[in-house]
Write an enzyme that holds these catalytic residues in place. Structure first.
Site, mmCIF file in Angstrom:
data_model
loop_
_atom_site.group_PDB
_atom_site.id
_atom_site.type_symbol
_atom_site.label_atom_id
_atom_site.label_comp_id
_atom_site.label_asym_id
_atom_site.label_seq_id
_atom_site.Cartn_x
_atom_site.Cartn_y
_atom_site.Cartn_z
ATOM 1 C CE LYS A 22 -1.791 1.529 4.092
ATOM 2 N NZ LYS A 22 -1.450 2.931 4.327
ATOM 3 C CG ASN A 23 2.463 2.618 3.538
ATOM 4 O OD1 ASN A 23 1.265 2.838 3.346
ATOM 5 N ND2 ASN A 23 2.985 2.481 4.749
ATOM 6 C CB CYS A 116 -4.407 11.292 12.122
ATOM 7 S SG CYS A 116 -3.633 9.707 11.993
ATOM 8 N NE ARG A 121 0.102 9.981 10.292
ATOM 9 C CZ ARG A 121 -0.187 8.838 9.673
ATOM 10 N NH1 ARG A 121 -1.312 8.198 9.940
ATOM 11 N NH2 ARG A 121 0.637 8.317 8.789
ATOM 12 C CG ASP A 306 2.835 1.200 9.440
ATOM 13 O OD1 ASP A 306 2.428 2.031 10.260
ATOM 14 O OD2 ASP A 306 2.984 1.466 8.225
ATOM 15 N NE ARG A 398 -6.819 3.941 5.825
ATOM 16 C CZ ARG A 398 -5.834 4.396 6.581
ATOM 17 N NH1 ARG A 398 -6.015 4.597 7.853
ATOM 18 N NH2 ARG A 398 -4.651 4.675 6.054
HETATM 19 C C1 UD1 Z 1 4.104 6.747 6.560
HETATM 20 C C2 UD1 Z 1 3.273 5.509 6.303
HETATM 21 C C3 UD1 Z 1 2.703 4.984 7.607
HETATM 22 C C4 UD1 Z 1 3.818 4.737 8.611
HETATM 23 C C5 UD1 Z 1 4.683 5.984 8.748
HETATM 24 C C6 UD1 Z 1 5.901 5.768 9.625
HETATM 25 C C7 UD1 Z 1 2.404 5.872 4.080
HETATM 26 C C8 UD1 Z 1 1.223 6.112 3.231
HETATM 27 N N1 UD1 Z 1 2.199 5.876 5.402
HETATM 28 O O1 UD1 Z 1 3.255 7.743 7.111
HETATM 29 O O2 UD1 Z 1 2.030 3.749 7.325
HETATM 30 O O3 UD1 Z 1 3.254 4.445 9.862
HETATM 31 O O4 UD1 Z 1 5.159 6.404 7.466
HETATM 32 O O5 UD1 Z 1 6.678 4.723 9.133
HETATM 33 O O6 UD1 Z 1 3.488 5.611 3.596
HETATM 34 N N2 UD1 Z 1 5.855 14.390 11.214
HETATM 35 C C9 UD1 Z 1 5.898 15.718 11.557
HETATM 36 N N3 UD1 Z 1 5.799 16.642 10.562
HETATM 37 C C10 UD1 Z 1 5.664 16.294 9.257
HETATM 38 C C11 UD1 Z 1 5.626 14.925 8.912
HETATM 39 C C12 UD1 Z 1 5.729 13.987 9.916
HETATM 40 O O7 UD1 Z 1 6.011 16.071 12.730
HETATM 41 O O8 UD1 Z 1 5.581 17.187 8.395
HETATM 42 C C13 UD1 Z 1 5.926 13.356 12.273
HETATM 43 C C14 UD1 Z 1 4.619 12.576 12.376
HETATM 44 O O9 UD1 Z 1 3.674 13.258 13.174
HETATM 45 C C15 UD1 Z 1 5.055 11.273 12.979
HETATM 46 C C16 UD1 Z 1 6.454 11.083 12.390
HETATM 47 O O10 UD1 Z 1 6.876 12.373 11.925
HETATM 48 O O11 UD1 Z 1 5.145 11.411 14.378
HETATM 49 C C17 UD1 Z 1 6.516 10.078 11.259
HETATM 50 O O12 UD1 Z 1 5.686 10.480 10.224
HETATM 51 P P1 UD1 Z 1 5.957 10.124 8.696
HETATM 52 O O13 UD1 Z 1 7.215 9.347 8.559
HETATM 53 O O14 UD1 Z 1 5.825 11.388 7.923
HETATM 54 O O15 UD1 Z 1 4.741 9.173 8.386
HETATM 55 P P2 UD1 Z 1 3.744 9.251 7.163
HETATM 56 O O16 UD1 Z 1 4.484 9.577 5.923
HETATM 57 O O17 UD1 Z 1 2.578 10.076 7.538
#
Ligand code: UD1
Length: 417
Positions: A22-23, A116, A121, A306, A398
């Site tokens: 999915k990711n 979320c 997030r 995950d 999902r």
């Molecule tokens: C992606 C995955 C999700 C997985 C996560 C961590 C997809 C579609 N989803 O989510 O399944 O659980 O990686 O491996 O690929 N953060 C900030 N600011 C930002 C962005 C992130 O503070 O602008 C923080 C988030 O709140 C979280 C952490 O960074 O605490 C990790 O987030 P991130 O790696 O961005 O996860 P996603 O890309 O949302």
């Protein structure tokens, strides 16, 4: 509302072809926008998050068709740069369309993905990075309006945290930006490598995907490509967990072992035997598991957040104590309350969850609150005595393609009603 009815006790036994990731599929569908051409993605999972992404592509004016596990996207007709609030809210990861829409049209109008299930997030890292690349961003009333000021240009971006989504959005913007982009402290997840593999097939110039520093030389134009999506490592972990709690035996076919290197040792610690041969993983599980002591979620190549919930279900029935530390998301223990209803012994304090293994779990009504938590309830229910009713399976759908069908084929007593 659909729910799952599970009668625990049957061993999970047999072989499975694991669904596509999915990711990987989600950012790749966004990347198809950059080509203005036709792309074909094989091994795309049939799950509701992919449906949501396809709906977004169609809204933007692209043609997107899914047949079995192949998606064909023709983005030549793209004629919009906005994503309405209802489509954004269907899936938080729709924010990964941001970089691609900006690179293709010079503008983008999206809504904040909204609250979320995993706690706050934010997308500040995505937006700050795009600003460095020459995008002006206005945030008002929950809407994000982006416009390229002069030209979209390369930049040196040092991420304070290796965010998966931010790394993807930067890559998507950078491949068509003018000049060179360097991402330091980039996320190293296999799904980032997969996205880059697809983009390179399209003609992008990307170096270092899978490493902490990624260098992207912007090109004028991309063309469509044919690509096969990697297998889903979290689905693999989930199926292994299903097998482990039931003392079963499973063969996962066509996997990429390096992607689950942080997960395999935990199963070995529980007393399971893992054998890998020719891209197939053979797992043989004992009747009584031992605890694996410690699981700390970290960015890749660390233990993935995950997989935390499904491994917690394994720990609930393993002899001894297991300590979990959740370092990625603030609120990722929502499955604990429901596992406790099944008889698990778990105490949570902030980032830490301490699981004391119990001998028996007992079926009852439980309710899923988010995707991986839903999977953890399925795992536990396969072990629980009597009937477990799992509500909230829209979350499961999902990310898991017909999990109940796969598990039925593997001998479990599970059905959707
Ligand atoms: C992606 C995955 C999700 C997985 C996560 C961590 C997809 C579609 N989803 O989510 O399944 O659980 O990686 O491996 O690929 N953060 C900030 N600011 C930002 C962005 C992130 O503070 O602008 C923080 C988030 O709140 C979280 C952490 O960074 O605490 C990790 O987030 P991130 O790696 O961005 O996860 P996603 O890309 O949302």
């Amino acid at each position: 509302m659909a729910k799952l009815i599970v009668e625990g006790g049957n061993k999970v036994k047999g072989q499975v072809d694991v669904q596509g990731a999915k990711n990987s599929a989600l950012p790749m569908l966004s990347a198809t926008l950059l080509t203005g051409d036709e792309s074909v993605l094989h091994c795309c999972p049939q799950i509701s998050d992919i449906d949501a992404a396809i709906r977004i592509l169609r809204y933007l004016g692209c043609s997107a068709k899914m047949h079995n596990h192949t998606v064909v996207v023709d983005s030549s007709g793209m004629n919009r740069y906005d994503i309405p609030e209802n489509l954004m809210r269907k899936m938080r990861s729709s924010v990964v369309f941001l970089g691609a829409i900006i690179a293709r049209t010079g503008r983008a109008e999206l809504y904040f993905p909204g609250g979320c299930e995993l706690g706050p997030r934010p997308i500040d890292l995505h937006l700050d990075s795009l600003r460095k690349m020459g995008v002006s961003i206005d945030e008002r009333f929950g809407c994000i309006s982006c416009k390229v000021k002069d030209t979209l240009h390369g930049a040196k971006i040092v991420l304070p945290f290796p965010s998966v989504g931010a790394t993807e959005n930067i890559i998507l913007a950078a491949v068509l930006a003018k000049g060179t982009t360097i991402i330091a402290n980039a996320a190293r997840e296999p799904e980032i490598i997969d996205l880059c593999d697809y983009l390179v097939r399209c003609g992008a110039e990307i170096y270092g995907a899978g490493e902490s520093t990624i260098i992207i030389y912007g090109v004028e134009k991309l063309k469509g490509a044919v690509h096969t999506i990697i297998p889903d490592r979290i689905v693999e972990a989930t199926l292994m967990a299903c097998c482990a709690v039931t003392g079963g035996e499973i063969l996962l076919k066509g996997i990429i072992t390096s992607h689950i290197e942080s997960i395999i040792p935990l199963f070995e610690e529980t007393g399971c035997t893992v054998t890998i041969k020719d891209g197939n993983l053979h797992l043989v599980c004992p009747q009584r598991l031992k605890s694996f002591k410690y699981a700390r979620t970290m960015p890749y190549p660390g233990f993935p957040t995950d997989a935390q919930a499904v491994m917690m279900s394994v720990a609930t029935v393993a002899q001894g104590t297991t300590v979990f530390v959740e370092n990625i998301f603030e609120s990722r223990y929502r499955h604990v309350e429901e596992l406790t209803r099944l008889g698990a012994n778990i105490k949570v304090a902030n980032k830490v969850a301490v699981v004391e293994g119990v001998d028996r779990l007992f079926g009852t009504k439980v309710s899923a609150k988010e995707l991986r938590g839903a999977a953890s309830l399925v795992v536990a229910s396969l072990r629980a005595e009597g009937i477990t009713e799992i509500e909230g399976i829209k979350f499961l759908e999902r990310g898991y393609e017909n999990l109940e069908v796969t598990l039925t084929e593997l001998g479990a007593n599970i059905r959707k009603v």
